[in-house]
Design an enzyme around this catalytic site. Sequence first.
Site, PDB file in Angstrom:
ATOM      1  N   SER A 128       0.817  -1.220   0.000  1.00 35.05           N
ATOM      2  CA  SER A 128       0.000   0.000   0.000  1.00 35.05           C
ATOM      3  C   SER A 128       0.842   1.257   0.000  1.00 35.05           C
ATOM      4  O   SER A 128       1.898   1.330   0.639  1.00 35.05           O
ATOM      5  CB  SER A 128      -0.907   0.020   1.225  1.00 35.05           C
ATOM      6  N   SER A 160       1.953  -3.705   8.309  1.00 36.24           N
ATOM      7  CA  SER A 160       1.698  -4.387   9.585  1.00 36.24           C
ATOM      8  C   SER A 160       3.020  -4.850  10.170  1.00 36.24           C
ATOM      9  O   SER A 160       3.841  -5.428   9.463  1.00 36.24           O
ATOM     10  CB  SER A 160       0.819  -5.625   9.379  1.00 36.24           C
ATOM     11  N   GLU A 243      -1.819 -15.448   0.900  1.00 32.82           N
ATOM     12  CA  GLU A 243      -2.443 -14.670   1.974  1.00 32.82           C
ATOM     13  C   GLU A 243      -3.943 -14.944   2.050  1.00 32.82           C
ATOM     14  O   GLU A 243      -4.501 -15.143   3.116  1.00 32.82           O
ATOM     15  CB  GLU A 243      -2.195 -13.171   1.736  1.00 32.82           C
ATOM     16  N   ASN A 369     -12.902  -6.896   0.642  1.00 31.77           N
ATOM     17  CA  ASN A 369     -13.866  -7.895   0.160  1.00 31.77           C
ATOM     18  C   ASN A 369     -14.610  -7.427  -1.089  1.00 31.77           C
ATOM     19  O   ASN A 369     -15.038  -8.249  -1.904  1.00 31.77           O
ATOM     20  CB  ASN A 369     -14.829  -8.262   1.290  1.00 31.77           C
TER      21      ASN A 369
HETATM   22  C1  FAD Z   1      -5.289  -4.392   9.706  1.00 30.26           C
HETATM   23  C2  FAD Z   1      -4.699  -3.997   8.389  1.00 30.26           C
HETATM   24  C3  FAD Z   1      -3.449  -4.461   8.047  1.00 30.26           C
HETATM   25  C4  FAD Z   1      -2.866  -4.068   6.838  1.00 30.26           C
HETATM   26  N1  FAD Z   1      -1.585  -4.493   6.575  1.00 30.26           N
HETATM   27  C5  FAD Z   1      -0.998  -4.074   5.441  1.00 30.26           C
HETATM   28  C6  FAD Z   1       0.360  -4.445   5.167  1.00 30.26           C
HETATM   29  O1  FAD Z   1       0.997  -5.135   5.968  1.00 30.26           O
HETATM   30  N2  FAD Z   1       0.940  -3.999   4.041  1.00 30.26           N
HETATM   31  C7  FAD Z   1       0.258  -3.227   3.133  1.00 30.26           C
HETATM   32  O2  FAD Z   1       0.835  -2.880   2.110  1.00 30.26           O
HETATM   33  N3  FAD Z   1      -1.030  -2.848   3.359  1.00 30.26           N
HETATM   34  C8  FAD Z   1      -1.655  -3.256   4.498  1.00 30.26           C
HETATM   35  N4  FAD Z   1      -2.950  -2.864   4.764  1.00 30.26           N
HETATM   36  C9  FAD Z   1      -3.610  -1.953   3.834  1.00 30.26           C
HETATM   37  C10 FAD Z   1      -4.701  -2.632   3.014  1.00 30.26           C
HETATM   38  O3  FAD Z   1      -4.134  -3.498   2.075  1.00 30.26           O
HETATM   39  C11 FAD Z   1      -5.535  -1.518   2.350  1.00 30.26           C
HETATM   40  O4  FAD Z   1      -6.169  -0.795   3.382  1.00 30.26           O
HETATM   41  C12 FAD Z   1      -6.566  -2.092   1.403  1.00 30.26           C
HETATM   42  O5  FAD Z   1      -5.952  -2.674   0.297  1.00 30.26           O
HETATM   43  C13 FAD Z   1      -7.555  -1.001   0.926  1.00 30.26           C
HETATM   44  O6  FAD Z   1      -6.866   0.106   0.435  1.00 30.26           O
HETATM   45  P1  FAD Z   1      -7.222   1.576   0.941  1.00 30.26           P
HETATM   46  O7  FAD Z   1      -7.197   1.565   2.427  1.00 30.26           O
HETATM   47  O8  FAD Z   1      -6.349   2.530   0.213  1.00 30.26           O
HETATM   48  O9  FAD Z   1      -8.756   1.811   0.541  1.00 30.26           O
HETATM   49  P2  FAD Z   1      -9.314   2.202  -0.905  1.00 30.26           P
HETATM   50  O10 FAD Z   1      -8.613   1.395  -1.943  1.00 30.26           O
HETATM   51  O11 FAD Z   1      -9.291   3.673  -1.031  1.00 30.26           O
HETATM   52  O12 FAD Z   1     -10.802   1.676  -0.801  1.00 30.26           O
HETATM   53  C14 FAD Z   1     -11.829   2.390  -0.079  1.00 30.26           C
HETATM   54  C15 FAD Z   1     -13.142   1.642  -0.252  1.00 30.26           C
HETATM   55  O13 FAD Z   1     -13.515   1.615  -1.636  1.00 30.26           O
HETATM   56  C16 FAD Z   1     -13.722   0.275  -2.088  1.00 30.26           C
HETATM   57  N5  FAD Z   1     -13.252   0.140  -3.470  1.00 30.26           N
HETATM   58  C17 FAD Z   1     -12.084   0.580  -3.988  1.00 30.26           C
HETATM   59  N6  FAD Z   1     -11.970   0.222  -5.280  1.00 30.26           N
HETATM   60  C18 FAD Z   1     -13.101  -0.468  -5.585  1.00 30.26           C
HETATM   61  C19 FAD Z   1     -13.564  -1.130  -6.770  1.00 30.26           C
HETATM   62  N7  FAD Z   1     -12.847  -1.128  -7.889  1.00 30.26           N
HETATM   63  N8  FAD Z   1     -14.761  -1.779  -6.707  1.00 30.26           N
HETATM   64  C20 FAD Z   1     -15.490  -1.798  -5.554  1.00 30.26           C
HETATM   65  N9  FAD Z   1     -15.102  -1.177  -4.409  1.00 30.26           N
HETATM   66  C21 FAD Z   1     -13.920  -0.541  -4.419  1.00 30.26           C
HETATM   67  C22 FAD Z   1     -12.865  -0.581  -1.148  1.00 30.26           C
HETATM   68  O14 FAD Z   1     -13.341  -1.906  -1.096  1.00 30.26           O
HETATM   69  C23 FAD Z   1     -13.030   0.156   0.176  1.00 30.26           C
HETATM   70  O15 FAD Z   1     -14.248  -0.218   0.781  1.00 30.26           O
HETATM   71  C24 FAD Z   1      -3.567  -3.236   5.951  1.00 30.26           C
HETATM   72  C25 FAD Z   1      -4.858  -2.785   6.278  1.00 30.26           C
HETATM   73  C26 FAD Z   1      -5.413  -3.146   7.497  1.00 30.26           C
HETATM   74  C27 FAD Z   1      -6.790  -2.630   7.825  1.00 30.26           C
END
Ligand code: FAD
Length: 386
Positions: A128, A160, A243, A369
Amino acid sequence: MDLRYTAAQDSFRAEVRAWLEANVPAEPLASFDTLEGSLAHRRWEAKLHAGGFAMVPWPVEYGGRGADLLEWLIFEEEYYRAGAPRRINQNGIFLLGPTLMEFGTPEQKARFLPKMASSEEVWAQGWSEPNAGSDMAAIQTTALRDGDHFVLRGQKTWASRGAFADWLFGLFRTDPDSERHKGLTFLLVPLDAPGVTVRPIAQLDGETGFAEVFFDDARVPVANRLGPEGEGWKVAMATAGFERGLMLRSPARFQDTAQRLVALYRENEASADPLLREAVLRCWVEAEAYTLETYRTVSRLLSGGKIGAEASLNKIFWSELDLRMHETALRILGPRAELLPEAPAARGVGDWLDGYLFSLSGPIYAGTNEIQRNVIAERILGLPRE
Ligand SMILES: Cc1cc2nc3c(=O)[nH]c(=O)nc-3n(C[C@H](O)[C@H](O)[C@H](O)COP(=O)(O)OP(=O)(O)OC[C@H]3O[C@@H](n4cnc5c(N)ncnc54)[C@H](O)[C@@H]3O)c2cc1C
């Protein structure tokens, strides 16, 4: 189909059980998202490794014991049964380890796997970025070639355990003119390299294991590239498959929660809403269903199959089940659920609230999801792409 365990599997289970009963710490360790807890978890991992149980399905030369995946499931069942500590190096042992086995050179395997197995080196994952979450192909952090090094510039976030890790693996843009999935390379980055800054992110619960990682012209040897240059997306998808699909969340974790939920209901039966009985039962049945499904996946893998897009189905199932189990526990406990375990009126509320807060993140981490539903729609059901 023969669903019984063999004599060898039974004896393996007995060996694991005896070792864990003799060695699991009597008191739970502090959270691995705190400095104190991270050190205690490293000590536990060293002990597990010395006992020969750090990563049972890995080859002996890399710190495993050459067990098969069915024995790994047995190990996991015993591990959760014993209430053993959570694995601080799960990014390494469950995600990067299998990826290294598939894509690593012999030198990389020999260099990284044994220290990963012993957790002498703890790993964080760096996908991310502030502008690349669900849309991981939007990665902007660059790693430009300079002789036999890559020079890294940019930022990762939400790593994480990043605050207490030694290494980070992730995707970097090695071709600055490339777009989307192309021109990305999978790199292994030491977090103590000059030009790397790790900043902890305070969490809702006050812990600080999460981190953002900044790269200001940090130099990483080309030897730390996993897989070919520019083809990191393919390697990263294999990691994501591990994963979502099998290793990160073994069924024993959810069977353990389901059993604790049943016990909680029994303890509170007199005061709990009788309709909750059905919710508890459903959670227990679903944890068993997830277990059977995992045994089916493992049988398929043992016959040469691969984890494919169905890993997305799996991820949705375990993350939503975990959330439902914790919500049900909170409903059983009623207002008491909000008390800390040490509060005088808590009367054994346990760690359900903590577990609930973490379960809320299950539908987000490892790919949200919503994104997994897109994968299922496009790659399993063959619906039009969004
Ligand atoms: C507990 C935890 C541990 C994590 N650990 C790591 C880690 O170790 N390394 C790492 O790199 N990242 C990590 N993450 C980050 C995680 O991978 C991201 O939070 C996740 O991929 C979502 O990205 P974002 O937060 O930028 O949300 P966004 O991508 O901005 O999404 C926001 C919302 O929009 C929805 N959305 C976005 N695009 C679409 C689409 N095309 N169709 C439908 N819905 C959509 C998403 O489902 C979400 O509900 C962690 C997150 C958490 C909560």
